[in-house]
Scaffold this motif. Structure first.
Motif, PDB file in Angstrom:
ATOM      1  N   LEU A  80       0.731  -1.213  -0.037  1.00  0.00           N
ATOM      2  CA  LEU A  80      -0.080  -0.081  -0.074  1.00  0.00           C
ATOM      3  C   LEU A  80       0.902   1.324  -0.085  1.00  0.00           C
ATOM      4  N   PRO A  81       0.410   2.375  -0.692  1.00  0.00           N
ATOM      5  CA  PRO A  81       1.181   3.448  -0.745  1.00  0.00           C
ATOM      6  C   PRO A  81       0.948   4.255   0.351  1.00  0.00           C
ATOM      7  N   ALA A  82       1.977   5.097   0.643  1.00  0.00           N
ATOM      8  CA  ALA A  82       1.580   5.860   2.057  1.00  0.00           C
ATOM      9  C   ALA A  82       0.454   6.952   2.048  1.00  0.00           C
ATOM     10  N   ASP A  83       0.532   7.499   0.948  1.00  0.00           N
ATOM     11  CA  ASP A  83      -0.674   8.335   0.753  1.00  0.00           C
ATOM     12  C   ASP A  83      -1.676   7.418  -0.120  1.00  0.00           C
ATOM     13  N   ALA A  84      -2.621   6.820   0.751  1.00  0.00           N
ATOM     14  CA  ALA A  84      -3.548   5.995   0.114  1.00  0.00           C
ATOM     15  C   ALA A  84      -4.923   6.689  -0.415  1.00  0.00           C
ATOM     16  N   THR A  85      -5.038   8.042  -0.061  1.00  0.00           N
ATOM     17  CA  THR A  85      -6.475   8.804  -0.434  1.00  0.00           C
ATOM     18  C   THR A  85      -6.648   8.936  -1.833  1.00  0.00           C
ATOM     19  N   HIS A  86      -5.575   8.916  -2.733  1.00  0.00           N
ATOM     20  CA  HIS A  86      -6.068   9.021  -4.126  1.00  0.00           C
ATOM     21  C   HIS A  86      -5.734   7.762  -4.778  1.00  0.00           C
ATOM     22  N   ALA A  87      -4.967   6.899  -4.279  1.00  0.00           N
ATOM     23  CA  ALA A  87      -4.663   5.636  -4.983  1.00  0.00           C
ATOM     24  C   ALA A  87      -5.093   4.393  -4.782  1.00  0.00           C
ATOM     25  N   VAL A  88      -5.969   4.282  -3.635  1.00  0.00           N
ATOM     26  CA  VAL A  88      -6.480   2.885  -3.533  1.00  0.00           C
ATOM     27  C   VAL A  88      -8.157   2.891  -3.612  1.00  0.00           C
ATOM     28  N   LEU A  89      -8.592   1.722  -4.412  1.00  0.00           N
ATOM     29  CA  LEU A  89     -10.078   1.627  -4.451  1.00  0.00           C
ATOM     30  C   LEU A  89     -10.177   0.353  -3.735  1.00  0.00           C
ATOM     31  N   VAL A  90     -11.149   0.382  -2.878  1.00  0.00           N
ATOM     32  CA  VAL A  90     -11.543  -0.635  -1.981  1.00  0.00           C
ATOM     33  C   VAL A  90     -13.015  -1.257  -2.320  1.00  0.00           C
TER      34      VAL A  90
END
Ligand SMILES: CC(C)(COP(=O)(O)OP(=O)(O)OC[C@H]1O[C@@H](n2cnc3c(N)ncnc32)[C@H](O)[C@@H]1OP(=O)(O)O)[C@@H](O)C(=O)NCCC(=O)NCCS
Length: 144
Positions: free
Chosen positions: A34-44
């Protein structure tokens, strides 16, 4: 659980969802994806919309490529199409961003993931020796 009951959405600032992704990450990968800045880069993905996270796709933008740096589905919810649904959402995002391709690395022995990527139109472009501590990886790319 059926695919039609699953909601896939950006993680936003949901720290509980992020913790659930970290727990899933730790069960399927030897190193965090997981990237440190998850806000823009992770779909759940959640069953029934408000349930716990049962899958995620983590991405990182690298020039004109959207790189998939992590993709995982909870073992209890595999083979119902969730991995494919997450991948297609990643591809939609790349198209929205006007990017040229989606790329990823996958361990050569990970036949499940390779079958999924192949089915979704990804093709191996090179084999990277010793990419992982435990062996080689394929770099796979889908051109948009
Ligand atoms: C790879 C992974 C994300 C697939 O998720 P999933 O939700 O089960 O995938 P889907 O249900 O969308 O599968 C779609 C297709 O991919 C292929 N596939 C998926 N899992 C497979 C398996 N274990 N063996 C063979 N083919 C498989 C099949 O063609 C499948 O279609 P089918 O079920 O109609 O035969 C999941 O197994 C996982 O989380 N694995 C551990 C983490 C991982 O390896 N991530 C990828 C790192 S690069």
């Amino acid at each position: 659980m059926q695919l039609r009951d699953v909601l896939i959405e950006p993680i936003g600032g949901d720290l509980v969802a992020f913790a659930q992704c970290c727990a899933l990450d730790a069960t399927v990968f030897p190193h965090p994806s997981l990237p440190a800045d998850a806000t823009h880069a992770v779909l759940v993905a959640r069953a029934s919309g408000s349930g716990p996270v049962i899958g995620f796709a983590a991405t990182q933008r690298l020039g004109r490529r959207l790189a998939i740096i992590g993709l995982a589905v909870d073992a209890k919810h595999r083979r119902v199409g969730l991995g494919g649904a997450l991948l297609r959402r990643v591809m939609e995002r790349a198209e929205d961003l006007d990017l040229r391709e989606v790329g990823l690395h996958v361990a050569v022995q990970n036949t499940a993931a390779i079958a999924l990527y192949d089915r979704e139109g990804f093709r191996p472009v090179r084999r990277l020796e010793g990419f992982y501590r435990r062996g080689d990886a394929w770099e796979m790319v889908k051109r948009l």
